[in-house]
Write an enzyme that holds these catalytic residues in place. Structure first.
Site, mmCIF file in Angstrom:
data_model
loop_
_atom_site.group_PDB
_atom_site.id
_atom_site.type_symbol
_atom_site.label_atom_id
_atom_site.label_comp_id
_atom_site.label_asym_id
_atom_site.label_seq_id
_atom_site.Cartn_x
_atom_site.Cartn_y
_atom_site.Cartn_z
ATOM 1 N N ARG A 157 0.855 -1.014 0.152
ATOM 2 C CA ARG A 157 0.150 0.025 0.107
ATOM 3 C C ARG A 157 1.049 1.229 0.017
ATOM 4 N NH1 ARG A 157 1.844 1.738 3.987
ATOM 5 N NH2 ARG A 157 0.759 3.667 3.585
ATOM 6 N N GLY A 158 0.169 2.308 -0.137
ATOM 7 C CA GLY A 158 0.858 3.605 -0.468
ATOM 8 C C GLY A 158 1.216 3.866 -1.779
ATOM 9 N N ALA A 159 0.974 5.051 -2.091
ATOM 10 C CA ALA A 159 0.815 5.576 -3.639
ATOM 11 C C ALA A 159 2.017 5.086 -4.554
ATOM 12 C CB ALA A 159 0.585 6.941 -3.746
ATOM 13 N N ARG A 219 -7.219 -0.416 -7.016
ATOM 14 C CA ARG A 219 -7.391 0.752 -6.086
ATOM 15 C C ARG A 219 -7.549 1.900 -7.003
ATOM 16 N NH1 ARG A 219 -4.199 1.161 -0.917
ATOM 17 N NH2 ARG A 219 -6.258 2.142 -0.406
ATOM 18 N N GLN A 263 -2.864 2.761 9.863
ATOM 19 C CA GLN A 263 -1.681 2.768 9.108
ATOM 20 C C GLN A 263 -0.620 3.606 9.817
ATOM 21 O OE1 GLN A 263 -4.366 3.209 7.381
ATOM 22 N NE2 GLN A 263 -4.388 2.859 5.286
ATOM 23 N N ASP A 273 -2.145 10.894 -2.419
ATOM 24 C CA ASP A 273 -2.195 9.670 -3.320
ATOM 25 C C ASP A 273 -2.377 10.225 -4.766
ATOM 26 O OD1 ASP A 273 -3.067 8.709 -0.627
ATOM 27 O OD2 ASP A 273 -2.492 6.858 -2.021
ATOM 28 N N ASN A 287 -5.429 12.549 -0.082
ATOM 29 C CA ASN A 287 -4.594 11.772 1.085
ATOM 30 C C ASN A 287 -5.558 10.988 1.862
ATOM 31 O OD1 ASN A 287 -1.872 10.770 1.747
ATOM 32 N ND2 ASN A 287 -2.306 12.010 3.690
ATOM 33 N N LYS A 288 -4.934 10.150 2.601
ATOM 34 C CA LYS A 288 -5.627 9.289 3.781
ATOM 35 C C LYS A 288 -6.794 10.020 4.587
ATOM 36 C CE LYS A 288 -5.784 5.719 3.845
ATOM 37 N NZ LYS A 288 -6.485 4.897 3.066
#
Ligand code: MRU
Length: 360
Positions: free
Chosen positions: A52-54, A89, A199, A239, A249-250
Site C-alpha cells: 500500500r502507499g501510492a 485501487r 496505518q 495519493d 490523501n488518507k
C-alpha cells in the site's frame, strides 16, 4: 531488520523472476515476507493492501505487468493485465502512471520480446522512486531547518504512513523527517493512528526501526495538540495531486490541515512527480475509494499470546461509511514538496516546477 542490520526491503525482485514483499497487513505484529509469482498475486497484494502507499502501489503494478508477460507475452495478455491492475485501487494515481509508462515502453516492441524489458522497466521505476524520495527528503529538510532553528528542536505531526513502507525507500512525508534526524536535529514525530486501518502503526514501526523518537496519538487528539503548539509542522503524503494543487490523501488529512491552519502551523504535502495528475483539474475530480464497512466494524490485532485475531466492535447490521481518502484544498497547503523542490499548492506553482507539462 536483516541480520546485517539493514532494513528488509518493502519490495524486492528475486533472481528467479518473482517479487518479494513485506506483507503490510501483518505489521506491526509480525514482519512476514510473501512472494508474488504471477499477475494474480500482484493484483491480490494491491487489493488486499499487503502492499500500500501510492509509490509502492505503482511499483508493484509495474512488476505485476512484468510477471504477466513472463507467463505469456502477447498483446491480449498485456492489455488484460494492465486492466486488472488498474482496477485494484482507484485513488493513487501512481498506479495508472506506472502502468501507462510500462505500456508506452512496451508498445514499441514486438510480442515475444517484451517480458525482459518489462522487468527492467519495473526495476527502473523502483530505482527512480527511491532516488526521488531521497531528494524529497533533502528539499523537505530545507523547509524544516528554519523551524528547528526557531524552536531548538523539531516536532512534526504526520498522518497515515508515507514512509519507506509506502515506497521503495525513505518514503515521501517521512523522508524529510529521516533527513532531519540523520542531520542531528533533535526530532520528535506525532504519529496519528489513522483509523480505520491504523496505518499510523506502520509509521511507528518504521520510525522505531530508524530510531526516530515518536508518540502515537488517536486521530482525534491531533487538533488539540496543534492548538497547544506541540507540533512545528504537519507533513503528509498524497495519493493524487490535482493540477490546481488540491491533494487527495488518507481520510483525516483534511481535518489536520484545517486544524493546522487554525493554529498557524505550516502544513506540507510531500510527493513525487508520479503522484501529480496534471490531467485532473481539481480535487473534486479525484476518485475517492470507498472501502468495505468491516474495516470499521472489525478490529484486527493480536491476543494476549501474540496470536493474530479479530474483534467485532460494531454490529454487522450497522450502516457505516468508509471513504478511504479526502481532499485537502490547495489553499490549506503551505507547500508541496517534490523531488524538484517545493512550490505553492497552486496551478502556477506546480507548472513552475514542471514546465515541461505545459498549460493544463
Ligand atoms: O490506503 P493507503 O494505506 O494506501 O493510503 C496511503 C496514503 O494515504 C499515503 O499517505 C499516500 O499514499 C502517500 S505514500 C508515500
Amino acid at each position: 531488520m536483516k541480520p546485517d542490520n539493514t532494513p528488509i526491503p518493502t519490495l524486492r525482485p528475486t533472481p528467479d523472476g518473482a517479487v518479494e514483499i513485506i506483507d503490510q497487513t501483518a505489521l506491526p505484529h509480525a514482519c512476514r515476507i510473501i512472494r508474488l509469482g504471477c499477475l494474480e498475486d500482484a493484483v491480490q497484494a494491491i487489493r488486499a493492501m499487503q502492499v500500500r502507499g501510492a509509490p509502492l502501489i505503482g511499483v508493484t503494478a509495474a512488476y505485476g505487468l512484468a510477471l504477466a508477460l513472463a507467463a505469456r507475452d502477447d498483446d491480449a495478455t498485456l492489455a488484460a493485465a494492465a486492466a486488472a491492475l488498474a482496477a485494484t485501487r482507484p485513488t493513487a494515481v501512481n498506479l495508472g502512471w506506472a502502468l501507462a509508462r510500462m505500456q508506452r515502453r512496451l508498445a514499441r516492441l514486438p510480442a515475444g520480446a517484451r517480458a525482459a524489458i518489462a522487468w527492467q522497466e519495473a526495476g527502473a521505476i523502483a530505482d527512480e522512486d527511491a532516488a526521488q524520495c531521497r531528494r524529497i527528503g533533502e528539499h523537505g529538510l530545507a523547509l524544516l531547518r528554519p523551524l528547528a532553528a526557531r524552536h531548538g528542536r523539531l516536532a512534526v505531526m504526520t498522518h497515515c504512513n508515507a514512509g519507506r513502507l509506502a515506497a521503495i525507500a525513505f518514503g515521501t512525508a517521512l523522508a524529510p523527517i529521516y533527513a532531519a534526524f540523520d542531520a542531528g536535529i533533535e526530532t520528535h514525530v506525532w504519529v496519528s493512528e489513522t483509523r480505520p486501518r491504523n496505518q499510523g502503526l506502520l509509521t511507528a514501526w518504521e520510525l522505531q526501526e530508524h530510531g526516530v523518537p515518536h508518540t502515537l496519538i488517536a486521530d482525534n487528539a491531533a487538533g488539540a495538540l496543534l492548538a497547544r503548539g506541540q507540533a512545528d509542522a504537519v507533513l503528509v503524503g498524497a495519493d493524487r495531486i490535482a493540477a490546481n494543487g488540491d491533494a487527495a490523501n488518507k481520510i483525516g488529512t483534511y481535518l489536520k490541515a484545517l486544524a493546522a491552519r487554525a493554529a498557524g502551523v505550516p502544513f506540507y504535502v510531500a510527493a513525487p512527480r508520479s503522484t501529480i495528475d496534471f490531467s485532473c483539474p481539481t480535487g473534486g475530480a479525484i476518485p475517492i475509494e470507498e472501502r468495505h464497512g468491516d474495516e470499521l466494524r472489525v478490529a484486527q490485532g493480536v491476543d494476549a499470546t501474540g496470536q493474530p485475531g479479530t474483534l467485532r466492535t460494531i454490529s454487522p447490521d450497522e450502516a457505516v461509511a468508509n471513504p478511504a481518502f479526502d481532499i485537502t484544498p490547495g489553499q490549506l497547503i503551505d507547500a508541496i514538496v517534490t523531488e524538484r523542490g517545493h512550490c505553492p499548492a497552486t496551478a502556477a506553482g506546480l507548472r513552475a516546477l514542471y514546465p515541461e507539462t505545459g498549460d493544463v
